[in-house]
Scaffold this motif. Structure first.
Motif, PDB file in Angstrom:
ATOM      1  N   ALA A 121     -77.117  51.072 -39.726  1.00 44.12           N
ATOM      2  CA  ALA A 121     -78.364  51.835 -39.895  1.00 44.12           C
ATOM      3  C   ALA A 121     -79.271  51.225 -40.957  1.00 44.12           C
ATOM      4  O   ALA A 121     -80.496  51.317 -40.852  1.00 44.12           O
ATOM      5  CB  ALA A 121     -78.033  53.283 -40.260  1.00 44.12           C
ATOM      6  N   TYR A 122     -78.695  50.591 -41.988  1.00 49.71           N
ATOM      7  CA  TYR A 122     -79.539  50.036 -43.058  1.00 49.71           C
ATOM      8  C   TYR A 122     -80.363  48.844 -42.572  1.00 49.71           C
ATOM      9  O   TYR A 122     -81.273  48.399 -43.254  1.00 49.71           O
ATOM     10  CB  TYR A 122     -78.690  49.642 -44.267  1.00 49.71           C
ATOM     11  CG  TYR A 122     -77.848  48.395 -44.096  1.00 49.71           C
ATOM     12  CD1 TYR A 122     -78.412  47.123 -44.209  1.00 49.71           C
ATOM     13  CD2 TYR A 122     -76.487  48.484 -43.818  1.00 49.71           C
ATOM     14  CE1 TYR A 122     -77.653  45.979 -44.037  1.00 49.71           C
ATOM     15  CE2 TYR A 122     -75.711  47.349 -43.651  1.00 49.71           C
ATOM     16  CZ  TYR A 122     -76.307  46.105 -43.761  1.00 49.71           C
ATOM     17  OH  TYR A 122     -75.547  44.976 -43.584  1.00 49.71           O
ATOM     18  N   TRP A 123     -80.031  48.324 -41.422  1.00 51.79           N
ATOM     19  CA  TRP A 123     -80.612  47.071 -40.911  1.00 51.79           C
ATOM     20  C   TRP A 123     -81.386  47.271 -39.605  1.00 51.79           C
ATOM     21  O   TRP A 123     -82.423  46.637 -39.383  1.00 51.79           O
ATOM     22  CB  TRP A 123     -79.456  46.096 -40.687  1.00 51.79           C
ATOM     23  CG  TRP A 123     -79.813  44.731 -40.208  1.00 51.79           C
ATOM     24  CD1 TRP A 123     -80.125  43.662 -40.996  1.00 51.79           C
ATOM     25  CD2 TRP A 123     -79.863  44.266 -38.858  1.00 51.79           C
ATOM     26  NE1 TRP A 123     -80.363  42.559 -40.202  1.00 51.79           N
ATOM     27  CE2 TRP A 123     -80.205  42.901 -38.900  1.00 51.79           C
ATOM     28  CE3 TRP A 123     -79.640  44.868 -37.624  1.00 51.79           C
ATOM     29  CZ2 TRP A 123     -80.343  42.124 -37.746  1.00 51.79           C
ATOM     30  CZ3 TRP A 123     -79.776  44.097 -36.473  1.00 51.79           C
ATOM     31  CH2 TRP A 123     -80.125  42.750 -36.543  1.00 51.79           C
ATOM     32  N   ASP A 124     -80.883  48.173 -38.774  1.00 48.62           N
ATOM     33  CA  ASP A 124     -81.425  48.308 -37.414  1.00 48.62           C
ATOM     34  C   ASP A 124     -82.888  48.750 -37.431  1.00 48.62           C
ATOM     35  O   ASP A 124     -83.238  49.735 -38.078  1.00 48.62           O
ATOM     36  CB  ASP A 124     -80.573  49.336 -36.646  1.00 48.62           C
ATOM     37  CG  ASP A 124     -80.879  49.325 -35.159  1.00 48.62           C
ATOM     38  OD1 ASP A 124     -81.293  48.264 -34.647  1.00 48.62           O
ATOM     39  OD2 ASP A 124     -80.715  50.386 -34.522  1.00 48.62           O
ATOM     40  N   LYS A 125     -83.724  48.024 -36.731  1.00 46.07           N
ATOM     41  CA  LYS A 125     -85.155  48.342 -36.551  1.00 46.07           C
ATOM     42  C   LYS A 125     -85.957  48.275 -37.854  1.00 46.07           C
ATOM     43  O   LYS A 125     -87.091  48.739 -37.918  1.00 46.07           O
ATOM     44  CB  LYS A 125     -85.351  49.711 -35.897  1.00 46.07           C
ATOM     45  CG  LYS A 125     -84.761  49.821 -34.501  1.00 46.07           C
ATOM     46  CD  LYS A 125     -85.043  51.170 -33.874  1.00 46.07           C
ATOM     47  CE  LYS A 125     -84.463  51.269 -32.482  1.00 46.07           C
ATOM     48  NZ  LYS A 125     -82.981  51.138 -32.437  1.00 46.07           N
ATOM     49  N   VAL A 126     -85.387  47.726 -38.904  1.00 47.92           N
ATOM     50  CA  VAL A 126     -86.124  47.588 -40.158  1.00 47.92           C
ATOM     51  C   VAL A 126     -86.938  46.291 -40.111  1.00 47.92           C
ATOM     52  O   VAL A 126     -86.405  45.226 -39.837  1.00 47.92           O
ATOM     53  CB  VAL A 126     -85.165  47.558 -41.379  1.00 47.92           C
ATOM     54  CG1 VAL A 126     -85.954  47.369 -42.666  1.00 47.92           C
ATOM     55  CG2 VAL A 126     -84.347  48.838 -41.433  1.00 47.92           C
ATOM     56  N   GLY A 132     -91.611  41.862 -39.219  1.00 45.99           N
ATOM     57  CA  GLY A 132     -91.091  42.383 -37.953  1.00 45.99           C
ATOM     58  C   GLY A 132     -89.587  42.355 -38.066  1.00 45.99           C
ATOM     59  O   GLY A 132     -89.031  41.567 -38.832  1.00 45.99           O
ATOM     60  N   ALA A 133     -88.921  43.239 -37.310  1.00 42.58           N
ATOM     61  CA  ALA A 133     -87.460  43.261 -37.378  1.00 42.58           C
ATOM     62  C   ALA A 133     -86.923  41.876 -36.998  1.00 42.58           C
ATOM     63  O   ALA A 133     -87.549  41.143 -36.239  1.00 42.58           O
ATOM     64  CB  ALA A 133     -86.913  44.339 -36.453  1.00 42.58           C
ATOM     65  N   TRP A 134     -85.756  41.552 -37.539  1.00 43.51           N
ATOM     66  CA  TRP A 134     -85.204  40.199 -37.365  1.00 43.51           C
ATOM     67  C   TRP A 134     -85.163  39.786 -35.893  1.00 43.51           C
ATOM     68  O   TRP A 134     -85.346  38.611 -35.573  1.00 43.51           O
ATOM     69  CB  TRP A 134     -83.790  40.112 -37.946  1.00 43.51           C
ATOM     70  CG  TRP A 134     -83.684  40.317 -39.425  1.00 43.51           C
ATOM     71  CD1 TRP A 134     -82.954  41.282 -40.048  1.00 43.51           C
ATOM     72  CD2 TRP A 134     -84.293  39.542 -40.476  1.00 43.51           C
ATOM     73  NE1 TRP A 134     -83.085  41.160 -41.424  1.00 43.51           N
ATOM     74  CE2 TRP A 134     -83.896  40.100 -41.710  1.00 43.51           C
ATOM     75  CE3 TRP A 134     -85.145  38.431 -40.494  1.00 43.51           C
ATOM     76  CZ2 TRP A 134     -84.308  39.600 -42.946  1.00 43.51           C
ATOM     77  CZ3 TRP A 134     -85.563  37.928 -41.722  1.00 43.51           C
ATOM     78  CH2 TRP A 134     -85.141  38.503 -42.920  1.00 43.51           C
TER      79      TRP A 134
END
Lengths: 345, 96
Positions: A121-126, A132-134
């Motif tokens: 969750a800390y990474w997803d869609k951030v 832009g997301a990775w």
């Protein structure tokens, strides 16, 4: 067209130059903001006891200055636009660049993706860095690693990002490591440095992002380097206990929350052989900075797509390393802030 | 982790105040003037090249890498334009 350092279209190059020029052009305005801060701003007690309250007070005081309002507006405009500009510049050269990208898919490096990976969750869609997301574009690895990092970040920081990483890698105490793990290798900038400093080692990299790993894979193939790249969480790499001599990371830790940092150090300790070394480098610690520097870094994080920076920059990395089991732990800073440790033999 | 990290993707913020509107309008007019000048010069240049430069001259220009003097001129003009716009926007009259 060459795979690395490509020639952008005239439009693409102009937009890059303009964006970089805007940041440079803000220099005088930023100096005036600093002067207003020195003249007018007060901090109650320790800035870190309540960062939000202190930031609100400072921003209310500075809010009466047009230079502050404008510097924030222009900074935000840059943050909003640099990702789309980079994607646009890539897409303009993509037809000419694609053959070089395809050619770089052949070589000694290996790439293992995990189709069942569940992003944390800390990474997803951030949208880290608000680029832009990775994984938000099919070629985000190239866009982020080659264009944004080299064409914007390195130019604006006025630094040689490879030299910086090589200097950090060279601080590891030995030169005879057989197996090296790059934890959170992203598009491979630090992996590149590890390769150059330790040319005889087996180099393994893990990262959550398939798109970033694809770029690292192509970079390795292009140079004839046999990197083994895996889509994996740096907390749970899946490698056997005691399978590496050096566990390393560069500029990963501020992208992850404190709990995850502890998980990464614990994993580094687990996968290291007795006698192995750890070296992790990241951003300056808030505890080593004055109020102006903390406020600026924290505000830049808030508006620069860095949701975990504040929490991460307050983690006592030496304590985390010791808690994980490392001995002979040392730190140095301010940037990069480097923590090193040793797994007892 | 107590925050929603995706809230950093597009932070809500309002930076300018109503007092800044005149500066914004002045900056916008400066920018429009520069754009109009550039457009006029580009149209004239394309017309000249299309008329006098041969069949594929425009295509060759698209591939052309400017020489050092041209690049220096681009840098100088870009810096001047940026300084004009930011300087106009941020013209500091001291605290409101």
């Amino acid at each position: 067209m060459k795979f690395d350092s490509p020639i952008l279209s005239a439009r693409g190059q102009s937009t890059f130059d303009f964006l970089n020029g805007v940041v440079v052009g803000l220099g005088d305005v930023s100096k005036k903001v600093d002067a207003a801060f020195a003249q007018q701003c007060t901090v109650d007690g320790d800035f870190l006891t309540d960062i939000d309250a202190n930031a609100r007070r400072i921003e209310k005081q500075l809010g009466t200055h047009r230079v502050f309002r404008v510097s924030q507006l222009v900074g935000d405009w840059h943050a909003r636009n640099h990702g789309p500009v980079a994607i646009d510049a890539f897409e303009q050269i993509e037809p000419e660049l694609r053959p070089a990208m395809v050619a770089a898919e052949h070589g000694p490096a290996s790439l293992t993706l995990d189709p069942d990976a569940v992003p944390p969750a800390y990474w997803d869609k951030v949208a880290f860095h608000r680029t832009g997301a990775w994984d938000s574009h099919p070629d985000m690895g190239y866009i982020h690693g080659e264009l944004v990092h080299k064409g914007m970040v390195a130019k604006l920081m006025g630094s040689d990002i490879l030299a910086q990483r090589k200097q950090t890698a060279a601080r590891a105490p030995r030169r005879d490591y057989a197996d090296i793990l790059d934890m959170g290798c992203s598009s491979g900038h630090f992996t590149n440095a590890l390769q150059l400093v330790f040319p005889d080692a087996r180099i393994v990299g893990v990262d959550l992002s398939p798109r970033m790993l694809e770029h690292a894979w192509r970079v390795a193939n292009l140079h004839g380097w046999a990197w083994e790249l895996h889509q994996a969480d740096a907390q749970h790499t899946g490698f056997a206990d005691a399978s590496f001599d050096l566990a390393a990371s560069y500029i990963l830790l501020h992208e992850i929350p404190a709990e995850t940092i502890r998980g990464v150090f614990a994993e580094a300790f687990r996968v290291l052989r007795p006698g192995g070394d750890m070296i992790m480098a990241d951003v300056p610690r808030y505890g080593d900075m004055d109020a102006l520097a903390i406020w600026k870094a924290d505000r830049a994080a808030r508006f620069g797509g860095e949701p975990h920076w504040r929490e991460s920059a307050q983690v006592d990395l030496a304590a985390v390393a010791r808690d994980a089991g490392f001995v002979e732990v040392t730190t140095s800073g301010p940037f990069p802030y480097v923590v090193q440790g040793h797994k007892p033999a | 982790m107590t925050i929603d990290p995706t809230s950093f993707n597009l932070p809500k913020a309002k930076f300018l105040s109503a007092d800044d509107l005149d500066s914004v309008a002045r900056a916008l007019l400066s920018l429009t003037m520069e754009l109009a000048v550039t457009n006029d010069r580009l149209i004239a240049l394309e017309d000249y090249v299309a008329t006098k430069g041969g069949v594929d001259a425009l295509a060759q220009i698209a591939q052309h890498e400017p020489g050092q003097a041209a690049r220096d001129a681009m840098v100088a003009q870009r810096e001047k334009l940026i300084a004009t716009i930011i300087g106009t926007l941020a013209q500091d009259d001291g605290p409101d």
